[in-house]
Design an enzyme around this catalytic site. Structure first.
Site, short mmCIF file in Angstrom:
data_model
loop_
_atom_site.label_atom_id
_atom_site.label_comp_id
_atom_site.label_asym_id
_atom_site.label_seq_id
_atom_site.Cartn_x
_atom_site.Cartn_y
_atom_site.Cartn_z
N HIS A 104 -3.04 -4.78 13.74
CA HIS A 104 -2.50 -3.66 13.19
C HIS A 104 -2.70 -2.50 14.20
O HIS A 104 -3.89 -1.96 14.23
CB HIS A 104 -2.98 -3.42 11.96
CG HIS A 104 -1.85 -2.43 11.04
ND1 HIS A 104 -1.58 -1.03 11.62
CD2 HIS A 104 -1.31 -2.72 9.92
CE1 HIS A 104 -0.70 -0.69 10.67
NE2 HIS A 104 -0.46 -1.71 9.80
N SER A 139 -0.44 3.26 12.03
CA SER A 139 0.72 3.72 11.19
C SER A 139 1.58 4.81 12.08
O SER A 139 0.96 5.52 12.58
CB SER A 139 0.40 3.93 9.78
OG SER A 139 1.34 3.79 9.03
N ASP A 187 -6.36 24.76 -7.36
CA ASP A 187 -6.83 25.08 -6.18
C ASP A 187 -6.24 25.61 -4.90
O ASP A 187 -5.08 25.51 -5.02
CB ASP A 187 -7.39 23.30 -5.84
CG ASP A 187 -8.23 23.27 -4.50
OD1 ASP A 187 -8.64 24.37 -3.88
OD2 ASP A 187 -8.59 22.24 -3.99
N GLY A 194 4.99 -1.49 5.97
CA GLY A 194 5.11 -0.91 4.75
C GLY A 194 5.99 0.31 4.84
O GLY A 194 7.28 0.28 4.26
N ARG A 195 5.57 1.26 5.57
CA ARG A 195 6.28 2.75 5.69
C ARG A 195 7.64 2.37 6.01
O ARG A 195 8.47 3.05 5.14
CB ARG A 195 5.53 3.37 6.81
CG ARG A 195 6.02 4.69 7.03
CD ARG A 195 5.84 5.20 8.29
NE ARG A 195 4.17 5.50 8.40
CZ ARG A 195 3.58 6.29 7.86
NH1 ARG A 195 4.18 7.46 7.38
NH2 ARG A 195 2.03 6.23 8.19
N ASP A 205 -1.69 11.24 4.97
CA ASP A 205 -0.98 10.53 5.87
C ASP A 205 -0.36 11.41 7.08
O ASP A 205 0.25 11.32 8.24
CB ASP A 205 0.26 10.13 5.41
CG ASP A 205 0.99 9.25 5.84
OD1 ASP A 205 0.28 8.53 6.71
OD2 ASP A 205 2.41 9.21 5.85
N LYS A 252 0.68 -1.30 0.14
CA LYS A 252 0.01 0.03 0.08
C LYS A 252 0.72 1.18 0.07
O LYS A 252 0.42 2.26 -0.74
CB LYS A 252 -1.02 -0.18 1.20
CG LYS A 252 -2.05 1.25 1.36
CD LYS A 252 -2.95 0.79 2.26
CE LYS A 252 -2.12 0.38 3.85
NZ LYS A 252 -2.79 0.38 5.08
N TYR A 266 3.20 6.59 1.36
CA TYR A 266 1.96 7.23 1.09
C TYR A 266 2.23 8.47 0.49
O TYR A 266 1.63 9.65 1.18
CB TYR A 266 1.48 7.19 2.78
CG TYR A 266 1.31 5.97 3.36
CD1 TYR A 266 0.26 4.99 2.82
CD2 TYR A 266 2.34 5.47 4.45
CE1 TYR A 266 0.26 3.92 3.59
CE2 TYR A 266 1.87 4.41 5.01
CZ TYR A 266 1.03 3.23 4.34
OH TYR A 266 0.82 2.37 4.90
N GLU A 302 4.08 -7.04 9.04
CA GLU A 302 3.63 -6.53 7.79
C GLU A 302 4.27 -5.17 7.73
O GLU A 302 3.16 -3.90 7.37
CB GLU A 302 1.88 -6.49 7.77
CG GLU A 302 1.12 -7.67 8.13
CD GLU A 302 -0.14 -7.55 8.03
OE1 GLU A 302 -0.63 -6.37 8.39
OE2 GLU A 302 -0.89 -8.50 8.23
C1 LIG Z 1 -1.46 -0.19 5.65
C2 LIG Z 1 -1.16 -1.65 6.24
C3 LIG Z 1 0.03 -1.99 6.46
C4 LIG Z 1 1.32 -1.14 6.53
O1 LIG Z 1 1.38 -0.24 7.64
P1 LIG Z 1 2.68 0.61 7.81
O2 LIG Z 1 2.30 1.61 8.91
O3 LIG Z 1 2.92 1.33 6.45
O4 LIG Z 1 3.85 -0.20 8.09
C5 LIG Z 1 0.08 -3.37 6.96
N1 LIG Z 1 -1.06 -4.06 7.04
C6 LIG Z 1 -2.27 -3.72 6.85
C7 LIG Z 1 -3.28 -4.63 7.01
C8 LIG Z 1 -2.39 -2.38 6.51
O5 LIG Z 1 -3.60 -1.99 6.20
#
Ligand SMILES: *Cc1c(COP(=O)(O)O)cnc(C)c1O
Length: 383
Positions: A181, A184, A326, A258-259, A300, A53, A354, A256
């Site tokens: 989770h 973030s 805008d 991401g960031r 974000d 994501k 993000y 999991e």
């Molecule tokens: C967005 C998301 C992540 C990633 O989260 P980060 O804060 O970017 O590490 C992991 N798992 C799920 C289910 C998410 O929706």
């Protein structure tokens, strides 16, 4: 990296803009690898599933795939992206708590086996796929100190887990574990520790009821550095590792991120399109803005480090605005900048997560072009 020019250097940014135009998002493969390895060391024994994501780009998927990463998919589009990148489905889980039947089928047809559910309806969607799928139950832990609290929208109360396990068993839908989770850009690890403790109790209760759960997924949320820096990841993860060590042995542990893996791996480069002196302040209008890569300022709540790549040493309070018509499209006000001219470059750091992912082409200003550099070389689709 020392043998190669830093892709984020001024020379590199100028050369890439001269060659490919502006705006750009320059992604550094080596910085992604460094973050992946660093988090792996901070979370030993935990399989790292990159959540696509924050930066759903094929080059990022290929770089992490080559490092042996696992993947966290939430949509059919993300399934298609990892499939095209040649990632094995056994390395992927599907983590969207709410899915259409077509989304489930797309992931199953690719070969994903593990899915997430947080309510009875979602469990019932798997009755017809019970031979091909198993579930993690997502538990909600509200996180007031995360920048983005994800447990408001998803997850069941810890007290609801037992009934969901019984419902799944009634329909012979396999549940393999729990997930959460905490939100973030989490400021402190306390919520992970609390969530792991609660999950330990839930796993014990489940065992007493005869459910053999074997997986705990601690989600994403690991913090990156922006204008405000975060706790170093080793320090951040130490109490999480200590909490995980109290769990029964033999559990498969998943995260999991991401960031954390991609935030500092991208530099946004924009060009001054024009300028105007308003109320004795210089306004610089860039070719990227709040509707583009800087969408992270809105969605974000991120404050990105910004700087001009040219100009003298004297600084003046200035305004950086985006290109659209805008009036909310303003990136920064009262920012100290040298006097800039049309064509000068502005860079934003920590722009990997993000940002481009949530950019639009509002006003038909196209999104920034993404260029991934790997040790001085531009990655192509063959890499
Ligand atoms: C967005 C998301 C992540 C990633 O989260 P980060 O804060 O970017 O590490 C992991 N798992 C799920 C289910 C998410 O929706």
């Amino acid at each position: 990296m020392s043998l190669h020019e830093d892709p984020f250097s001024r020379q590199s940014a100028e050369r890439l803009v001269a060659q490919y135009g502006s705006p750009l998002l320059i992604v550094d493969a080596e910085r992604i690898r460094l973050q992946y390895r660093r988090l792996g060391v901070a979370l030993p024994g935990v399989d790292l599933h990159y959540a696509l994501k924050p930066l759903p780009h094929p080059a990022v998927v290929r770089v992490l795939g080559a490092q042996g990463a696992f993947f966290d998919l939430a949509t059919s589009g993300e399934v298609d992206m990892v499939r095209s990148a040649g990632i094995a489905p056994a390395r992927c889980i599907h983590t969207h708590p709410i899915k259409r039947d077509s989304d489930i089928r797309t992931a199953l047809d690719f070969g994903v086996r593990t899915f997430i559910a947080d309510n009875p309806d979602e469990i019932r969607k798997f009755i017809k796929y019970r031979n091909r799928a198993s579930l993690l139950i997502r538990v909600a832990f509200r996180s007031p100190d995360a920048t983005c609290d994800l447990s408001r929208k998803f997850g069941c109360e810890p007290e609801a887990v037992a009934a969901l396990l019984r419902l799944a068993a009634e329909h012979q839908v396999e549940v393999e574990g729990l997930s959460f989770h905490v939100g973030s850009q989490t400021a402190t690890p306390g919520m992970y520790v609390q969530a792991i403790k609660t999950c330990r109790n839930l796993l014990q209760q489940a065992m007493q009821e005869g459910f053999a759960l074997r997986t705990l997924d601690i989600g994403g949320g690991f913090p990156a550095d922006y204008v405000v820096t975060s706790t170093p990841i080793e320090e951040f993860c130490a109490p999480i590792i200590a909490a995980l060590a109290t769990l029964a042995p033999g559990l498969r542990l998943i995260a999991e991120p991401g960031r954390y893996l991609v935030a500092d791996a991208a530099l946004a480069v924009a060009t001054v399109m024009g300028r105007a002196l308003r109320d004795e302040q210089w306004w610089y209008y860039l070719d990227d803005g709040l509707y583009g890569s800087y969408s992270g300022r809105l969605f974000d709540h991120a404050t990105f480090p910004l700087e001009a790549l040219c100009g003298g040493t004297e600084r003046f309070p200035s305004v950086l605005a985006g290109p659209t018509c805008d009036s909310i499209d303003i990136i920064a006000e009262n920012i100290a900048l040298p006097h800039l001219a049309v064509g000068d470059l502005i860079v934003g750091r920590s722009m990997g997560a993000y940002t481009w992912a949530s950019a639009t082409d509002f006003n038909l200003f196209p999104k920034a072009m993404v260029l991934t550099l790997d040790r001085g070389r531009l990655m192509t689709e063959e890499d």
